[in-house]
Design a protein around this motif. Structure first.
Motif, PDB file in Angstrom:
ATOM      1  N   LEU B  18       9.758 -39.464  39.131  1.00  0.00           N
ATOM      2  CA  LEU B  18      11.103 -38.455  39.641  1.00  0.00           C
ATOM      3  C   LEU B  18      11.235 -37.299  39.122  1.00  0.00           C
ATOM      4  O   LEU B  18      12.174 -36.472  39.962  1.00  0.00           O
ATOM      5  CB  LEU B  18      12.343 -39.499  39.705  1.00  0.00           C
ATOM      6  N   VAL B 274       7.326 -53.418  45.364  1.00  0.00           N
ATOM      7  CA  VAL B 274       6.902 -52.005  45.913  1.00  0.00           C
ATOM      8  C   VAL B 274       7.810 -51.214  44.890  1.00  0.00           C
ATOM      9  O   VAL B 274       7.198 -49.896  44.344  1.00  0.00           O
ATOM     10  CB  VAL B 274       7.460 -52.007  47.034  1.00  0.00           C
ATOM     11  N   THR B 275       9.102 -51.601  44.570  1.00  0.00           N
ATOM     12  CA  THR B 275       9.880 -50.538  43.552  1.00  0.00           C
ATOM     13  C   THR B 275      10.265 -51.419  42.376  1.00  0.00           C
ATOM     14  O   THR B 275      10.774 -52.531  42.742  1.00  0.00           O
ATOM     15  CB  THR B 275      11.174 -50.006  44.402  1.00  0.00           C
ATOM     16  N   ARG B 283      17.150 -44.834  40.256  1.00  0.00           N
ATOM     17  CA  ARG B 283      17.461 -44.291  41.436  1.00  0.00           C
ATOM     18  C   ARG B 283      19.075 -44.574  41.840  1.00  0.00           C
ATOM     19  O   ARG B 283      19.692 -43.860  42.174  1.00  0.00           O
ATOM     20  CB  ARG B 283      16.886 -44.789  42.571  1.00  0.00           C
ATOM     21  N   LEU B 286      21.284 -42.355  39.498  1.00  0.00           N
ATOM     22  CA  LEU B 286      21.501 -41.109  40.000  1.00  0.00           C
ATOM     23  C   LEU B 286      22.063 -40.956  41.480  1.00  0.00           C
ATOM     24  O   LEU B 286      21.864 -39.841  42.048  1.00  0.00           O
ATOM     25  CB  LEU B 286      19.936 -40.463  39.960  1.00  0.00           C
ATOM     26  N   ASP B 287      22.464 -42.078  42.108  1.00  0.00           N
ATOM     27  CA  ASP B 287      22.903 -42.338  43.459  1.00  0.00           C
ATOM     28  C   ASP B 287      21.935 -41.610  44.496  1.00  0.00           C
ATOM     29  O   ASP B 287      22.368 -41.116  45.309  1.00  0.00           O
ATOM     30  CB  ASP B 287      24.267 -41.348  43.511  1.00  0.00           C
ATOM     31  N   LEU B 288      20.485 -42.124  44.245  1.00  0.00           N
ATOM     32  CA  LEU B 288      19.608 -42.005  45.172  1.00  0.00           C
ATOM     33  C   LEU B 288      19.296 -43.181  46.137  1.00  0.00           C
ATOM     34  O   LEU B 288      19.517 -44.213  45.698  1.00  0.00           O
ATOM     35  CB  LEU B 288      18.428 -41.738  44.589  1.00  0.00           C
ATOM     36  N   PRO B 289      18.860 -42.894  47.170  1.00  0.00           N
ATOM     37  CA  PRO B 289      18.596 -44.193  48.164  1.00  0.00           C
ATOM     38  C   PRO B 289      17.615 -45.085  47.234  1.00  0.00           C
ATOM     39  O   PRO B 289      16.751 -44.711  46.579  1.00  0.00           O
ATOM     40  CB  PRO B 289      17.905 -43.558  49.380  1.00  0.00           C
ATOM     41  N   LEU B 290      17.933 -46.449  47.588  1.00  0.00           N
ATOM     42  CA  LEU B 290      17.161 -47.416  46.520  1.00  0.00           C
ATOM     43  C   LEU B 290      15.828 -47.691  47.269  1.00  0.00           C
ATOM     44  O   LEU B 290      15.532 -47.438  48.387  1.00  0.00           O
ATOM     45  CB  LEU B 290      17.863 -48.824  46.442  1.00  0.00           C
ATOM     46  N   GLY B 291      14.782 -48.087  46.384  1.00  0.00           N
ATOM     47  CA  GLY B 291      13.424 -48.264  46.951  1.00  0.00           C
ATOM     48  C   GLY B 291      13.308 -49.923  47.296  1.00  0.00           C
ATOM     49  O   GLY B 291      14.054 -50.682  47.064  1.00  0.00           O
ATOM     50  N   ASP B 292      12.333 -50.054  48.194  1.00  0.00           N
ATOM     51  CA  ASP B 292      11.973 -51.409  48.649  1.00  0.00           C
ATOM     52  C   ASP B 292      11.645 -52.512  47.620  1.00  0.00           C
ATOM     53  O   ASP B 292      10.751 -52.212  46.646  1.00  0.00           O
ATOM     54  CB  ASP B 292      10.718 -51.203  49.380  1.00  0.00           C
ATOM     55  N   ARG B 294      10.850 -55.492  47.815  1.00  0.00           N
ATOM     56  CA  ARG B 294       9.759 -56.910  48.290  1.00  0.00           C
ATOM     57  C   ARG B 294       8.516 -56.893  47.504  1.00  0.00           C
ATOM     58  O   ARG B 294       8.246 -55.845  46.772  1.00  0.00           O
ATOM     59  CB  ARG B 294       9.691 -56.361  49.702  1.00  0.00           C
ATOM     60  N   ARG B 296       4.717 -57.216  46.435  1.00  0.00           N
ATOM     61  CA  ARG B 296       3.454 -56.904  46.999  1.00  0.00           C
ATOM     62  C   ARG B 296       2.441 -57.853  46.656  1.00  0.00           C
ATOM     63  O   ARG B 296       1.318 -57.683  47.093  1.00  0.00           O
ATOM     64  CB  ARG B 296       3.016 -55.616  45.891  1.00  0.00           C
TER      65      ARG B 296
END
Lengths: 372, 372
Positions: B18, B274-275, B283, B286-292, B294, B296
């Motif tokens: 990141l 995935v994340t 994330r 840092l108040d970023l949108p979260l990753g998937d 699910r 793999r």
């Protein structure tokens, strides 16, 4: 690792899970890798004493780039420092003249080429084939389109000779697309081959990589992998070897360039393969058994993020991460300058159109060339 | 990040892509994370001035452990430093008495419990239910089975009171197995839930995690995920929240413990989702949108590597990597001491028996309890 660029940054990232101690020789403390590594030596890789001080206490030395003088690498080897890849291999990635001569000797198909002495000799080389245009390259010092000239006439051919470095002339290959065959080889000769990828260039800089190369017949993929494995073995490569290839209109595979380090055409492996090129480079350099190079998804696409008008990427993250929760972002911590590679994104999935669109969108949005 | 353990090490690893600048407060330069991070401050997290100096110039503070005194966190917040998770949330992971009271208040099912004053009161607590055995826990300072006592009689109940810390009594739950529901929540309330996993403990220490929990009815998995999401929201958690659960013989789900940081039960996400939990923790903080979140793979198994007789892991690597090229090794750079968590391995695939066998083999071989 010598060199503080993004390849060293991502190699460190891949080395953390192995519990290895990673020491970096970096030009400045601000370099991409120096920002994230604990044990950093600041110094000039062109200075042998600096290299020797750096190497003291290292079990093995490897590289983020090909620019360390070959004679310094031989001196380190003479000191007893394991250098991987070694100078006898690495010289083929440093000197395009040596590379072409060696590939000729082992019968690996290349574009028609020879060293030329001056613009008139370049014109003679052109006349020996289909005439202009031809490609001229300085044998040392080029990368990402630098040190490479597309030459349309004898008058056009002066610039390459100004640096005083030998100049290699090559035919302008009538290629359909560029491919890359990435392999990794360890000191005792184990080797793995990644799926052959398609590499799309814009202005001589890698732009998008698709893994595996769409529509590539299995036979040609195997030919490319076999060719790369043979080059790795014949040249005694240790670590990652990227073989950049032309796929010609008449169905042949010709070698364009070699790189003996993790390579832009292998960045997709971070999220798309069982073992990334960086992890396998580390394993090879440490003479550990190599990891599985097979893909984890039907399609993986890598798109480079070039610097644009946004000095701060945070706003771009907000949009891209919200739009695509599966997006994998890899930024290098570099100051954003227009056209500079500052990161890449990876996407994967079953539908190539969708995977391509998501990668291109994110790369373009982060650069600032699109705004929604 | 405050704390130099393996969770900080792996959070740094996940933060590198990141392009964030990661600063670490570590007890010593030899700590697991301090070995791999560039910007390390050595100091004592129990000292407010040290924390204040560390926080200067940080955009946000987060944690590798729950041991920073709650009042110091409040002081940092009063200074204007964003602390995530904040003290009002984190206190529930620091103090088991506060946690139980709060979960009762919001109607989350827990084992029967109350604070007890002395061994006689513990005996009274036992008598109020099914009698001994019961569990006693100091409300602060425990982890990995430390600060927890399995108590069979009033005489047995003396030790927990020696530390002078309030003691929580809990019924001995008749559980079939332990589960964990891992969720991540960001400051503006976005949340993601990972698949519910089965966590197998040996001697009170997490040994193996299977994702997803085999045979768990979808209805109960959704109940556990919903419960964890509700706890995260009600308690105002920011970042990763692990909710350790008992699955009882009569089909109920009870909360055992909470952890507000990346957690051992989420290590499988590094190679199986995935994340990863580490990337999503970064994330969120840092108040970023979260990753998937699910998976793999159909199955992913994590097995902890405990220290054994081998001080050097290199020979173990040779065998394990050669045997299983898909094995993912994550070592922490810690000195090997018998029984100490020094790393973990992840395996994934379609056949649970095979995936489990590969993980167990590697963990046992690296520890030295098997030799082939």
């Amino acid at each position: 690792m010598v060199g503080g660029g993004q390849l060293a940054r991502m190699t460190h990232e891949a080395g953390i899970p192995l519990g290895i101690r990673f020491r970096l020789l970096s030009d400045t403390p601000q370099d991409s890798a120096a920002q994230v590594v604990s044990d950093v030596v600041i110094g000039d890789y062109r200075d042998l004493d600096t290299l020797r001080d750096f190497a003291r206490g290292c079990d093995v030395i490897t590289f983020d780039h090909e620019h360390v003088p070959t004679e310094h690498l031989r001196a380190l080897e003479a000191d007893g420092v394991p250098v991987r890849p070694g100078p006898d291999a690495l010289v083929h990635a440093q000197d395009k003249g040596v590379m072409r001569a060696r590939l000729d000797a082992i019968g690996v198909p290349c574009p028609r080429h020879r060293i030329v002495a001056d613009p008139a000799d370049a014109a003679a080389f052109a006349a020996e084939g289909d005439g202009f245009p031809i490609i001229l390259k300085t044998v040392r010092g080029g990368y990402d389109g630098k040190g490479v000239w597309f030459v349309r006439s004898e008058e056009d051919a002066r610039d390459p000779f100004l640096a005083g470095v030998p100049v290699l002339a090559e035919e302008k290959v009538d290629f359909v697309r560029e491919l890359a065959a990435n392999v990794v080889r360890s000191p005792h000769g184990q080797a793995v081959a990644y799926p052959v990828v398609e590499s799309r260039q814009v202005d001589g800089v890698c732009d998008t990589v698709i893994a595996p190369a769409p529509g590539l017949p299995e036979e040609r993929a195997l030919e490319a992998q076999g060719l790369a494995l043979r080059v790795a073995e014949e040249l005694g490569v240790v670590g990652h070897l990227a073989v950049e290839l032309f796929e010609t209109r008449d169905g042949r595979i010709l070698v364009n360039e070699l790189a003996m380090r993790p390579h832009n055409s292998g960045h997709w492996t971070q999220d798309g393969a069982v073992t990334s090129q960086f992890a396998n480079h580390v394993r090879a350099v440490l003479d550990l058994p190599l990891g599985d190079p097979r893909p984890r998804a039907r399609w993986t696409v890598m798109a480079n993020v070039l610097g644009g008008d946004y000095p701060d990427m945070y706003q771009g993250y907000l949009h891209c991460m919200a739009r695509d929760p599966q997006l994998k972002i890899h930024m290098y911590g570099k100051d954003v300058k227009p056209g500079r590679k500052v990161g890449h994104v990876n996407t994967y999935g079953d539908d190539l159109d969708d995977v391509l669109e998501r990668a291109r969108h994110a790369a373009d949005y982060l650069r600032g060339t699109i705004v929604e």
